[in-house]
Structures are given as structure tokens and as C-alpha cells.
Design an enzyme around this catalytic site. Sequence first.
Site, PDB file in Angstrom:
ATOM      1  N   GLY A 150      59.433  62.653  44.910  1.00 38.38           N
ATOM      2  CA  GLY A 150      59.458  63.897  45.559  1.00 38.38           C
ATOM      3  C   GLY A 150      59.580  63.803  46.869  1.00 38.38           C
ATOM      4  N   ASN A 153      59.729  68.372  51.526  1.00 36.28           N
ATOM      5  CA  ASN A 153      59.972  69.719  52.012  1.00 36.28           C
ATOM      6  C   ASN A 153      59.512  71.002  51.058  1.00 36.28           C
ATOM      7  OD1 ASN A 153      61.938  68.949  50.458  1.00 36.28           O
ATOM      8  ND2 ASN A 153      63.774  69.607  51.539  1.00 36.28           N
ATOM      9  N   GLU A 179      54.415  60.947  50.320  1.00 36.32           N
ATOM     10  CA  GLU A 179      53.241  60.481  50.885  1.00 36.32           C
ATOM     11  C   GLU A 179      52.925  61.523  52.180  1.00 36.32           C
ATOM     12  OE1 GLU A 179      56.064  58.914  50.742  1.00 36.32           O
ATOM     13  OE2 GLU A 179      56.620  57.928  52.849  1.00 36.32           O
ATOM     14  N   THR A 232      67.304  56.137  50.181  1.00 43.65           N
ATOM     15  CA  THR A 232      66.577  55.875  49.275  1.00 43.65           C
ATOM     16  C   THR A 232      67.037  55.979  47.792  1.00 43.65           C
ATOM     17  OG1 THR A 232      64.722  56.680  50.698  1.00 43.65           O
ATOM     18  CG2 THR A 232      64.110  56.595  48.443  1.00 43.65           C
ATOM     19  N   GLU A 250      68.744  63.652  43.503  1.00 46.83           N
ATOM     20  CA  GLU A 250      69.063  65.277  44.315  1.00 46.83           C
ATOM     21  C   GLU A 250      68.863  64.460  45.670  1.00 46.83           C
ATOM     22  OE1 GLU A 250      69.798  67.708  43.515  1.00 46.83           O
ATOM     23  OE2 GLU A 250      69.525  68.155  41.520  1.00 46.83           O
ATOM     24  N   CYS A 284      67.724  70.627  51.905  1.00 44.75           N
ATOM     25  CA  CYS A 284      68.753  69.609  51.659  1.00 44.75           C
ATOM     26  C   CYS A 284      70.074  70.223  51.612  1.00 44.75           C
ATOM     27  CB  CYS A 284      68.478  68.789  50.106  1.00 44.75           C
ATOM     28  SG  CYS A 284      68.201  70.194  49.137  1.00 44.75           S
ATOM     29  N   GLU A 458      69.614  69.748  38.334  1.00 40.73           N
ATOM     30  CA  GLU A 458      68.568  70.194  38.041  1.00 40.73           C
ATOM     31  C   GLU A 458      68.634  71.490  37.712  1.00 40.73           C
ATOM     32  OE1 GLU A 458      65.857  68.880  41.630  1.00 40.73           O
ATOM     33  OE2 GLU A 458      64.754  67.623  39.878  1.00 40.73           O
TER      34      GLU A 458
END
Length: 484
Positions: A150, A153, A179, A232, A250, A284, A458
Site C-alpha cells: 500500500g 494516503n 511504513e 516503485t 495502481e 493519485c 481495482e
Amino acid sequence: MIDIQPEASHYINGAYVEDTSGTAIPVIYPATGAAVARVHAATPALIEQAIEAARTAQPAWAAMSGTERGRILRRAADIIRARNHELSVLETYDTGKPMQETLVADATSGADALEYFGGLAGSLTGEHIPLGGDWVYTIREALGLCVGIGAWNYPTQIACWKAAPALACGNAMIFKPSEVTPLCALKVAEILTEAGLPDGIFQVLQGAGEVGAPLVTDPRVDKVSLTGSVPTGKKVYAAAAAQMKHVTMELGGKSPMVVFEDANIDDAVGGAILGNFYSSGQVCSNGTRVFVHASIKDAFLARLKERLGSVVIGDPLDEAVNFGPMVSEAQRAITLDYVAQGKAGGATLFHGGKAIEGQGFYIEPTVFSDVTDDMTIAREEIFGPVMCVLSFEDEAEVIARANATDYGLSAGVFTADLTRAHRVIGQLQAGSCFINTYNLAPVEAPFGGVKASGVGRENSKAAIEHYSQMKSVYVAMGPVDAPF
Ligand code: NAD
């Protein structure tokens, strides 16, 4: 202040588990900068424990009927709704987002996903394909063990948006929250257990990239679903591809919002506020490039200025506050650096632009006007409350400029012309689009990006395709016709 320290850092095999030998991760409350809790990153031994527990538990979960699985997910949705206030407070401590938002957009959105996919679970089937005498049937199978990773946000929502379809299809999931916001996913795990989820089916491991990376490359993991940045995403996608794993990506965006000359200005300004300043700009799908027709640019900016006058910046736990701090000092520093680049690059700082003195990671809602396509602030994802207003003259021009980006997450059009709305949206390269509104993401609608903004979808029935696979079975009804 409520006690938000979780019972332990991780949730493995149906229980909280601690191992303080993992790197300590402080949980910083963004409104004050104070550490309010602490967790530890998962050690290799805990990663192993979680993978083994998932692999052991998943076959029996997949063998249950969809209706039984769905009942558990729907029960979890009910528990989440009943505990919405408490979960919203936790979300606010984790992220700094105002209660005015978290009370309606986080746990509730997670509950929607659990309810929706819980409802679908019993109807997930294959099909019968007649071939004259012979026939084929298909079996919709779970993938096995899915890893969810994840962003910071929407920690509750992201955990649920990934877990709900994965579990509905009969998979197990290990979820690694960001984290930066480690708390909320633990509550989701706890609630799923309370709802009757078998141990090992939804587990939470804490840590940064060094915990995410071994999960992605472990050969016992069948699928990886990441919500995060494009850099990432490229790393995780490549690592998953090396073992031909399924992925959902995503990722980020720099989405266009196009305001035509016939648009209702108040609605367009409202959309631009929703698409730039909700969650202090840390969304996003934000429409951060606001293309306004030259003939109404002044009117748009004047109305925007007025509406910015009623922003209420302050303690996010106060329900009157509608604009909170950014998630971290680091994210604010990145945003302030972009503001400096905007000024240096020749854009007009129309509103805001400064950090707010005092405690917490606050920054003013910021608007640049006279932005041009080549400026850094118009090209790169800032992920902070910075709106860029650009102007345009005609439809073909604005479509070309809106599409001139590597990203393709969202796009919005504001116009009173019905045919133009659909014509323009049809040509914008984006996965999640809006006409005369912005940033609404109901669970019933597919959500996701094109181009560098992602792979897969999603929410909606589309997510089922990303958490299951089809086996086809050819059934002969007569003798085998072989050549010799
Ligand atoms: P990030 O890319 O820094 O981190 C995302 C997650 O990936 C974190 O949990 C992180 O620990 C993990 N990670 C980092 N390196 C890894 C590695 N090598 N292997 C496995 N995991 C690794 O993103 P962020 O700063 O947390 O979030 C902000 C970004 O997320 C923005 O770009 C935003 O646009 C994007 N985002 C996208 C969506 C969407 O649905 N499209 C939603 C929210 C946020």
C-alpha cells in the site's frame, strides 16, 4: 489523546505478533510531528511464518462456497461501519487527513468494497460452452497467495480494495502497508478475524521496501498488487515479471481537468478543489493540470480565490477543519521544492505557496496560474496541494496537450455540451474519467490507469479478473479420432 499504539506490529495467522528485533518505525502524527506509536519491520522469520500460514490456510478457504466467503466479508463490512468513528480517528492519526474526510471516505469506502465483493462472491462461476456433441466448461480458480502493498494516503481503503476481491475469489493475502501509515491495516485484519475469517487468510506485515521486495520475489507468492509511485511500480512489476506473476499496478498521475467556456464555473471550481486539495492534494487521481478556456480563465480564477477563502486549516481531529497537514515532513519538503520550481520557472503564484508556521506538516493550498506545458510543475506528479492552471483556445489543442504525458490515470471534462463531453472524454488517454465532477470512486466502477499510471483495475467486476484465473476443460462425448 486516545491510545493508538497497536497491540503488536504484525498480524499473522489470526493474531497480533511482535518481534522488536525488526527496525523500529515511529508513527508520526502529521498535525503535531510527535511520535504517537511505534511498530517494527518484519524480520525474515516473520515473513516466512506469514507465507507458510497463508499457504496452509488458503486451499480450505478456496474450497468454501463463495456464499460462505462472502458472508464473512459482508460481516466485516458491518463491523467496520459500526466502528466507523473509532477507525476514522485512527486514520486521521495515521495520515493527518481531517475527520471531515475520514468519517466519510476511508473506513466507509473499505466497508463498501467488502460488502460489494462479499455480495459478488457467491456468483463467481465459470461457464458451459457447447460444441455440438463435445463441450467445454471453465472453472474460475483462485490464484493462491496474493501480496498487497500500500501507499500512505488511503491506508484503510487500499487494504480493503485489495483484500476484498482477493478474498472473495478464494485467495489469501499478505498486506504490507506503507511504513508511513502502518496502523489502519492492522484493524482491518483484526475485524476480518472477528467476522469469522479463517486464520492466515489476511495477514499484515510491517516494513518498507526491504520487506516488500522479498514478498514480491518469493516463489510461493502468485500475485502482487501495488499502490504506489511509478518508480516503485516499475521495480515491483519487473521483479514480479521475472517469475511471470500476476500484477495489479495502481500508480501515480498528472491528470488533466478540462474546463470549457460553457461550463458551470462553480461546478468546475468545485471539481478543481476536490481534485487538488482533498486529502491535502495527496490523491493519485488528482486533476492537477487544470486547463481552463482562455475566455473564462479570469472568471474561474476569481471564483477559485473566493472559495479558497473558506478553507479551514487546523487540527484534523476538529470536524470543522477541512484542510489538514501533509502526511510527513518529507512530503511537505518535496511539495515546497516544487513550489520553488514553479516560481523559478515563471509561473504566477496565484494563491498560497508557503508552509504554515508552527507544529505539524502544514502547507497552504497553492495555485499557480499562467502555467505552460513545459514547466516542471506541469509535467511531474507533486503529490501535494498544488494546482496548475493552464489556458487553452480550442478542443483539438487541449486534447493533444492533455494527452502529452507519460501518465494516464484520470481525466475530467466540464462542459454543458453533451456531445462534446463524450467526444472529448473518448479521446483522453486515462483509465478513470469524470464528466462535470471529479474524483468520485464508487466501488461499482473500475478504477485504474493507462500508460505509466498502471496495469489492471481495482473495484467493480473487473477486479475479479485480476484475482482469479480460468481453467478450461474439454469434455469429449464420443470416441477419440486419432490419425493412426
Ligand atoms: P511509494 O512508491 O514510495 O511506496 C509504495 C509502497 O511500496 C510502500 O508500501 C513502500 O514501502 C513499497 N515499496 C517501496 N519499494 C519497494 C520495493 N522495492 N519492493 C516492494 N515494495 C516496495 O509510494 P508512496 O509514496 O507510498 O505513495 C505515493 C504514490 O502512490 C504516488 O505516486 C501516488 O500517485 C501513488 N498512488 C496511486 C494510487 C492509485 O490507485 N493509482 C493510489 C494512491 C497512491
